[in-house]
Write an enzyme that holds these catalytic residues in place. Sequence first.
Site, PDB file in Angstrom:
ATOM      1  N   ASP A   1       2.774   5.837  -6.284  1.00  0.00           N
ATOM      2  CA  ASP A   1       4.027   5.709  -5.549  1.00  0.00           C
ATOM      3  C   ASP A   1       5.256   5.611  -6.440  1.00  0.00           C
ATOM      4  O   ASP A   1       6.377   5.677  -5.949  1.00  0.00           O
ATOM      5  CB  ASP A   1       3.970   4.472  -4.629  1.00  0.00           C
ATOM      6  CG  ASP A   1       2.983   4.673  -3.506  1.00  0.00           C
ATOM      7  OD1 ASP A   1       2.901   5.796  -3.002  1.00  0.00           O
ATOM      8  OD2 ASP A   1       2.284   3.711  -3.138  1.00  0.00           O
TER       9      ASP A   1
ATOM     10  N   HIS B   1      -2.170  -1.924  -9.623  1.00  0.00           N
ATOM     11  CA  HIS B   1      -3.171  -1.366  -8.725  1.00  0.00           C
ATOM     12  C   HIS B   1      -4.418  -2.226  -8.783  1.00  0.00           C
ATOM     13  O   HIS B   1      -4.757  -2.739  -9.839  1.00  0.00           O
ATOM     14  CB  HIS B   1      -3.511   0.070  -9.146  1.00  0.00           C
ATOM     15  CG  HIS B   1      -4.142   0.858  -8.047  1.00  0.00           C
ATOM     16  ND1 HIS B   1      -5.485   0.815  -7.790  1.00  0.00           N
ATOM     17  CD2 HIS B   1      -3.595   1.681  -7.121  1.00  0.00           C
ATOM     18  CE1 HIS B   1      -5.732   1.580  -6.751  1.00  0.00           C
ATOM     19  NE2 HIS B   1      -4.618   2.113  -6.321  1.00  0.00           N
TER      20      HIS B   1
ATOM     21  N   HIS C   1       0.885  -1.185   0.000  1.00  0.00           N
ATOM     22  CA  HIS C   1       0.000   0.000   0.000  1.00  0.00           C
ATOM     23  C   HIS C   1       0.915   1.224   0.000  1.00  0.00           C
ATOM     24  O   HIS C   1       1.788   1.354  -0.853  1.00  0.00           O
ATOM     25  CB  HIS C   1      -0.919  -0.128   1.224  1.00  0.00           C
ATOM     26  CG  HIS C   1      -2.056   0.843   1.300  1.00  0.00           C
ATOM     27  ND1 HIS C   1      -2.466   1.621   0.252  1.00  0.00           N
ATOM     28  CD2 HIS C   1      -2.893   1.175   2.343  1.00  0.00           C
ATOM     29  CE1 HIS C   1      -3.493   2.373   0.633  1.00  0.00           C
ATOM     30  NE2 HIS C   1      -3.766   2.128   1.897  1.00  0.00           N
TER      31      HIS C   1
HETATM   32  N1  ACO Z   1       5.204  -6.388 -10.255  1.00  0.00           N
HETATM   33  C1  ACO Z   1       5.109  -7.579 -10.902  1.00  0.00           C
HETATM   34  N2  ACO Z   1       3.962  -8.255 -11.088  1.00  0.00           N
HETATM   35  C2  ACO Z   1       2.844  -7.707 -10.588  1.00  0.00           C
HETATM   36  C3  ACO Z   1       2.867  -6.459  -9.912  1.00  0.00           C
HETATM   37  C4  ACO Z   1       4.090  -5.809  -9.761  1.00  0.00           C
HETATM   38  N3  ACO Z   1       4.169  -4.620  -9.137  1.00  0.00           N
HETATM   39  N4  ACO Z   1       1.609  -6.164  -9.513  1.00  0.00           N
HETATM   40  C5  ACO Z   1       0.836  -7.175  -9.925  1.00  0.00           C
HETATM   41  N5  ACO Z   1       1.580  -8.107 -10.579  1.00  0.00           N
HETATM   42  C6  ACO Z   1       1.086  -9.319 -11.252  1.00  0.00           C
HETATM   43  C7  ACO Z   1       0.666 -10.368 -10.246  1.00  0.00           C
HETATM   44  O1  ACO Z   1       1.726 -11.249  -9.963  1.00  0.00           O
HETATM   45  C8  ACO Z   1      -0.466 -11.058 -11.000  1.00  0.00           C
HETATM   46  O2  ACO Z   1       0.088 -11.892 -11.976  1.00  0.00           O
HETATM   47  P1  ACO Z   1      -0.644 -13.314 -12.329  1.00  0.00           P
HETATM   48  O3  ACO Z   1      -2.051 -12.974 -12.711  1.00  0.00           O
HETATM   49  O4  ACO Z   1       0.159 -13.897 -13.422  1.00  0.00           O
HETATM   50  O5  ACO Z   1      -0.579 -14.114 -11.053  1.00  0.00           O
HETATM   51  C9  ACO Z   1      -1.149  -9.912 -11.740  1.00  0.00           C
HETATM   52  O6  ACO Z   1      -0.119  -8.947 -11.932  1.00  0.00           O
HETATM   53  C10 ACO Z   1      -2.342  -9.309 -11.003  1.00  0.00           C
HETATM   54  O7  ACO Z   1      -1.865  -8.843  -9.760  1.00  0.00           O
HETATM   55  P2  ACO Z   1      -2.638  -9.037  -8.396  1.00  0.00           P
HETATM   56  O8  ACO Z   1      -1.612  -9.299  -7.337  1.00  0.00           O
HETATM   57  O9  ACO Z   1      -3.757 -10.011  -8.553  1.00  0.00           O
HETATM   58  O10 ACO Z   1      -3.264  -7.609  -8.217  1.00  0.00           O
HETATM   59  P3  ACO Z   1      -3.872  -7.023  -6.880  1.00  0.00           P
HETATM   60  O11 ACO Z   1      -4.989  -6.162  -7.273  1.00  0.00           O
HETATM   61  O12 ACO Z   1      -4.176  -8.103  -5.896  1.00  0.00           O
HETATM   62  O13 ACO Z   1      -2.649  -6.190  -6.255  1.00  0.00           O
HETATM   63  C11 ACO Z   1      -1.152  -4.421  -5.845  1.00  0.00           C
HETATM   64  C12 ACO Z   1      -2.504  -4.831  -6.451  1.00  0.00           C
HETATM   65  C13 ACO Z   1      -1.096  -4.897  -4.367  1.00  0.00           C
HETATM   66  C14 ACO Z   1      -1.035  -2.921  -5.862  1.00  0.00           C
HETATM   67  C15 ACO Z   1      -0.008  -5.088  -6.664  1.00  0.00           C
HETATM   68  O14 ACO Z   1      -0.084  -4.616  -7.999  1.00  0.00           O
HETATM   69  C16 ACO Z   1       1.354  -4.791  -6.076  1.00  0.00           C
HETATM   70  O15 ACO Z   1       1.770  -5.476  -5.138  1.00  0.00           O
HETATM   71  N6  ACO Z   1       2.097  -3.752  -6.601  1.00  0.00           N
HETATM   72  C17 ACO Z   1       3.401  -3.400  -6.079  1.00  0.00           C
HETATM   73  C18 ACO Z   1       3.240  -2.617  -4.770  1.00  0.00           C
HETATM   74  C19 ACO Z   1       2.708  -1.210  -5.010  1.00  0.00           C
HETATM   75  O16 ACO Z   1       3.183  -0.479  -5.853  1.00  0.00           O
HETATM   76  N7  ACO Z   1       1.707  -0.853  -4.191  1.00  0.00           N
HETATM   77  C20 ACO Z   1       1.125   0.499  -4.210  1.00  0.00           C
HETATM   78  C21 ACO Z   1      -0.282   0.467  -4.725  1.00  0.00           C
HETATM   79  S1  ACO Z   1      -0.936   2.111  -4.780  1.00  0.00           S
HETATM   80  C22 ACO Z   1      -1.267   2.441  -3.152  1.00  0.00           C
HETATM   81  O17 ACO Z   1      -1.649   1.628  -2.388  1.00  0.00           O
HETATM   82  C23 ACO Z   1      -1.080   3.763  -2.722  1.00  0.00           C
END
Ligand code: ACO
Length: 426
Positions: free
Chosen positions: A363, A307, A268
């Site tokens: 971010d 996201h 987050h």
């Molecule tokens: N890097 C690499 N792969 C990713 C990333 C990433 N940053 N984010 C998502 N993916 C991939 C996942 O592995 C998944 O792949 P799959 O379908 O082959 O298994 C797919 O993309 C979908 O991702 P989910 O994890 O299902 O997406 P979710 O909605 O649950 O998670 C989140 C969203 C937590 C923001 C995720 O994208 C993440 O962890 N990003 C990195 C951390 C980040 O930048 N967080 C800030 C968010 S903005 C905020 O809160 C202010």
Amino acid sequence: MPEDTLTITDNRTGKTYTAPIKDGAIRAMDLRPIKTSEDDFGLMSYDPAFMNTASCISRITFIDGDLGILRYRGYPIDQLAEKCSFLEVAYLILHGELPTAAQLSSFEAEVKQHSMVPEFIKRVLDAMSPEAHPMGMLATCLAALATYYPESRNVLDAGNRWLQTVRLIAKVPTLGAYAYRRKNELPYVGPDNDLTYAGNFMNMLWKMTEAKYQPHPDLEWALNVLFILHADHEQNCSANAMRSVSSSQADPYASAAAAVAALWGPLHGGANEEVLKMLDQIGSMENIPAFIEKVKKREVMLMGFGHRIYKNYDPRARIIKAAADKVFAVTGRNPKLEIAIELERIALSDDFFISRKLYPNVDFYSGIIYQALGFKPDIFTVLFAIPRMTGWLAQWRELITDKEQKIARPRQLFLGYGHRDVPASR
Ligand code: ACO
């Protein structure tokens, strides 16, 4: 004439049920009458991480994740960032309308009146090591304020709710700045009411021996924009923590401490700190392709990308990227920007990211500006928490006055052991 209903046939029993559809949703409780027998509990929906469950009706923030739209109370984020002060936007988020000139000056005066924090907060901070994480310091100080304002527990009283709302918005920059000064082992500097919300925060962070601190206007402008971009974001993890904790009628300081804890996590708000660590780790342009390969092999995450809601460019990231130039004109260009831009270019042309709709989120670029402003990565998430306090409080106020809301209490699907007796040998 089409009906706004959903017809469900339970193939276990052959029975058919009708559930009304309102505002694009059915009520989960309309599934409960679907039973296989009289003593069946009834059907539930299973939704870990709330992927498709609306937990409330809200009128504060609207996001269209496919189109990359973010609006507070109907106003597009880019227009608010361009034309408003943070406190104007805070008023809008809390009250639903932009303030008149008189309403704004009265709100500003209220916030200024409450910007000091009780003296014991310094002792709370001094009891912590300068090595402590500033988000831990912030959460601790917020929880400590709950003990200082016991009347804040009277959450059903509208006047009391407003007093605590103003206090929290007024005090959170002071707490954030004090955490920064504790980490840097500098004496605490109190608020200067001649300055704006953002300008006063800069004063409390950076004032040294000068008689009066004068914020640089371009940096003050940038901080104001960053504050507006972070003010609310509907039902994210920390807003949900605020709502969930305060649904038990906990006081808003304790609930806000929980929201800070939720924001702290690297998935987050803590991602802004992780982005900078990642850029440091990449180090230089030639290492980017190898890093991208590691992401694709699932060895590391590309922090600041992806996201839950945005499946298109996060509009806040676009505004931050544009604001960066104005900051760099004053501070000098952060060399990390080149790495970030190249990382984004490569990621956005790679099928791994395209097919998963992974774009930069807020971010990805905010940390680069924060670093150019002179902040170390571990304080970045505090800079997010300060404006987000307004959003948390707006969500709390909406929850408390929503007649449909009750204590938050999800169901579970229990798949553990059935009854078994403790062995007689025990
Ligand atoms: N890097 C690499 N792969 C990713 C990333 C990433 N940053 N984010 C998502 N993916 C991939 C996942 O592995 C998944 O792949 P799959 O379908 O082959 O298994 C797919 O993309 C979908 O991702 P989910 O994890 O299902 O997406 P979710 O909605 O649950 O998670 C989140 C969203 C937590 C923001 C995720 O994208 C993440 O962890 N990003 C990195 C951390 C980040 O930048 N967080 C800030 C968010 S903005 C905020 O809160 C202010």
